[in-house]
Structures are given as C-alpha cells and as structure tokens.
Design a protein around this motif. Structure first.
Motif, mmCIF file in Angstrom:
data_model
loop_
_atom_site.group_PDB
_atom_site.id
_atom_site.type_symbol
_atom_site.label_atom_id
_atom_site.label_comp_id
_atom_site.label_asym_id
_atom_site.label_seq_id
_atom_site.Cartn_x
_atom_site.Cartn_y
_atom_site.Cartn_z
ATOM 1 N N MET A 1 1.868 9.834 114.867
ATOM 2 C CA MET A 1 1.653 11.273 115.067
ATOM 3 C C MET A 1 1.298 11.559 116.532
ATOM 4 O O MET A 1 0.569 10.793 117.144
ATOM 5 C CB MET A 1 0.500 11.728 114.145
ATOM 6 N N GLN A 2 1.851 12.638 117.088
ATOM 7 C CA GLN A 2 1.460 13.044 118.445
ATOM 8 C C GLN A 2 -0.034 13.310 118.428
ATOM 9 O O GLN A 2 -0.533 13.904 117.482
ATOM 10 C CB GLN A 2 2.149 14.363 118.824
ATOM 11 N N GLU A 158 4.547 15.569 111.932
ATOM 12 C CA GLU A 158 5.643 14.903 112.629
ATOM 13 C C GLU A 158 6.969 15.426 112.091
ATOM 14 O O GLU A 158 7.100 15.690 110.897
ATOM 15 C CB GLU A 158 5.519 13.398 112.329
ATOM 16 N N ALA A 163 4.998 19.278 116.945
ATOM 17 C CA ALA A 163 4.167 18.400 116.094
ATOM 18 C C ALA A 163 2.940 17.918 116.865
ATOM 19 O O ALA A 163 2.999 17.689 118.074
ATOM 20 C CB ALA A 163 4.997 17.199 115.653
ATOM 21 N N GLY A 164 1.846 17.763 116.151
ATOM 22 C CA GLY A 164 0.604 17.306 116.790
ATOM 23 C C GLY A 164 -0.239 18.464 117.308
ATOM 24 O O GLY A 164 -1.393 18.283 117.680
ATOM 25 N N SER A 289 -0.334 19.604 121.206
ATOM 26 C CA SER A 289 -0.726 18.184 121.265
ATOM 27 C C SER A 289 -1.012 17.837 122.727
ATOM 28 O O SER A 289 -0.599 18.562 123.648
ATOM 29 C CB SER A 289 0.410 17.314 120.753
#
Ligand code: HEM
Length: 299
Positions: A1-2, A158, A163-164, A289
């Motif tokens: 995961m970021q 993700e 994402a993140g 992120s």
C-alpha cells in the motif's frame, strides 16, 4: 500500500491545531509549491502535520493526483431548518503533538510561509478533554474502527486513483452546553445513544432511532459506512464545541451520515444532538499519500 500520512492515525497526541487557508487569486502553482515546501520543512520529530488539499487547488497543482468522487462541500439543509454550512477552502493543516509550544510554533511557521499567498479562513486549537470526552461529557471515539479496520475505513485502497490518500472532512460544531447540561443524564444518554460514565451502547428498545449513534451508524447496500474520527474539543467561556474531523476512503460515507443527521431520509428522523449543537463550517479535502504529496510539491 502507498504510505499514508502518519499523523492520520496518531492516537497519542493531546494538543491540536487546525488551520484552513484560501489561496489568493492569481498565485502561480510554482509560488504555491515553494510556499508549501517552506511550510512543511523543519518539522520537529515531536509533532506531526497532516496536510490536505481542496479539490480545486489539488487539480491545479497536480491534475494526475485526483481521487475518485472528490468534491467541494456544499451547504446541506435538513428538516426543522437545520443547516450545515460550507466554508470550503484550499489548504488544510492539522498540527498535532503533546507540547503546546511546539504545536503553536509549527502552526505559526506554516502561517508565515503562506502569508503572502493566502487568507486564513479558520484556525482552531483543541485538546484532549478528560478521558477523550466531548465537552458534553460523553466519550468520543468509542466506536472508531480498531486495528486494521481503521486503515480500511480511512485510506483509498490500492488499485484506485490516488491510493494511499484519505478524504478529510472538517466541521466545526458549537455547543449550547448549558442547554444540554440542564437535561437529566438519562435523557442525554438517549440523545447520544450511549451511557455517559462508561460509553456503553444502548441496546434494543432502549436505543432511540433519533440518537446520534442511530443516525451515524449507517450501512449502504450491506456495507457499513465506517469512518476514522479524530475530532477535538475546543472551548472558552464564550464559545465551545467539537471540531469534528473524519478521514474516509470515500466521502459518500460522510454524506450519508450527514443526511441521516439532518433528517433527509424517508422517515425524516433527525439527530437529536442537533438541538444542542450547531454546525458552523464544513469542508472536504484530500490528504494524499506521501508519494503523491512529493509529486504535488515538486515544481
Ligand atoms: C456536535 C458534534 C458531534 C459530537 C458531540 C459527537 C459525539 C459523538 C459521540 C459522543 C459518539 C459516541 C461514542 C463514539 O462511538 O465515538 C459519537 C459516535 C459517532 N459519531 Fe459523532 N459527534 C458529532 C458529530 C458527528 C458527525 C458530524 C458525524 C458524521 C459525519 C459523526 C459520526 C459519528 C459516528 C460514525 C459515530 C459512531 C457510530 C457507531 O457506529 O456507533 N459524529 N459521536
């Protein structure tokens, strides 16, 4: 995961500041990026900063970092003339720590780095009241998701755009504490949906449909609309309340809870708490992120 911004999940801090900024007209993306880099540099290890961006400015600074379903918060109206106003702005900083001086120093450093290009919309200080209680005296955060579940609730997974990152919702609530405190505790508990001393959820017939917990413990198409709350109380003799902060993987989850609080559902049932506290601001932002934040800050 970021990797997400670490401050989102900090549970140790007990001193907080949130400052929201509007960027002045005609400031170039390069100038904004330079100011943001200055704002974030030199952060002490004893504090954490969560930075998040309103939709318009994120689009201007890094169109490639666009989460799905991102939007500006617009005023919501409910039954009985209840309203939730918007003060949507551009830049959001949550500075957290355990040392008042360090939190204030960082808040001021950010302000100085941004002063030539922004106008402050709101700046609010807060703290942990007793054992994590709201000023009404009820524990706030009991039903927050635990362990892995908090990441699922808060972070864009993700495979999805951005994402993140995490959607952030800020909403300042001003309490009529004297009015609330005049109620017997048994009525207060029915308004919240939990017991006051030990935060036990009311069960079965004892839980009113118009309690705060009943209105916010929502599901949609079988999915529980879990969010990660990090609100803080603020207060003085003149004004007191809760600075509501929530992180979510999808702002739709917050929308549903707000509409249910406002009574915008078929049954028209609204959250009794709204008779004792008033929303005075509201805004969505996105906390990217760490990797996407670097992209945003690079010129
Ligand atoms: C005056 C403002 C507010 C106050 C004083 C307040 C206080 C509380 C308290 C005391 C609880 C019960 C303990 C807990 O689980 O944390 C609670 C639960 C909760 N609140 Fe709030 N809250 C406020 C606004 C909001 C808003 C605006 C939202 C949604 C956008 C929200 C979402 C929730 C959720 C999701 C729960 C947990 C429900 C469950 O699953 O049991 N709250 N709140």
């Amino acid at each position: 995961m970021q990797s997400y911004q670490l401050g989102i999940f900090n549970e140790e801090a007990n001193i907080f500041n949130v400052t929201e900024y509007k960027i002045n007209d005609n400031v170039s993306p390069s100038t904004i990026k330079r100011a943001l880099n200055n704002a974030l540099k030199g952060t002490s290890e004893k504090i954490e900063v969560v930075i998040s961006f309103g939709k318009n400015i994120l689009n201007e600074l890094a169109p490639e970092v666009q989460p799905k379903n991102f939007k500006n918060f617009e005023q919501l109206n409910g039954v009985n003339g209840f309203t939730m106003p918007s003060n949507q702005s551009d830049l959001y900083f949550r500075v957290i720590g355990s040392d008042n001086s360090l939190v204030l120093d960082k808040t001021i450093q950010i302000q100085e780095a941004l002063k030539a290009i922004t106008t402050i919309v709101i700046s609010e200080n807060g703290f942990v009241y007793k054992d994590h209680r709201d000023l009404t005296g009820f524990v706030d955060g009991s039903a927050n998701p635990k362990e892995e579940k908090k990441y699922l609730a808060a972070i864009v997974p993700e495979g999805e755009p951005a994402a993140g990152g995490s959607f952030v919702f800020h909403q300042k609530w001003v309490h009529d504490l004297m009015k609330f405190n005049e109620l017997p505790v048994s009525i207060q508990e029915k308004i919240i949906g939990r017991t006051k001393p030990d935060s036990i959820e009311l069960e079965g017939d004892a839980m009113p449909a118009d309690s705060h917990v009943s209105r916010t413990d929502a599901s949609h198409e079988g999915v529980a609309m879990k969010i990660w709350r990090r609100s803080f109380p603020f207060g003085s003799a003149t004004e007191k309340g809760l600075f509501f902060i929530a992180y979510t993987c999808d702002p739709f989850r917050i929308d549903i809870q707000l509409e249910r609080m406002l009574g915008n559902t078929e049954d028209g049932v609204y959250d009794q708490m709204m008779n004792y506290s008033k929303a005075t601001t509201g805004a969505y932002s996105f906390a990217p992120s760490i990797k996407d934040l670097k992209t945003i800050l690079t010129d």
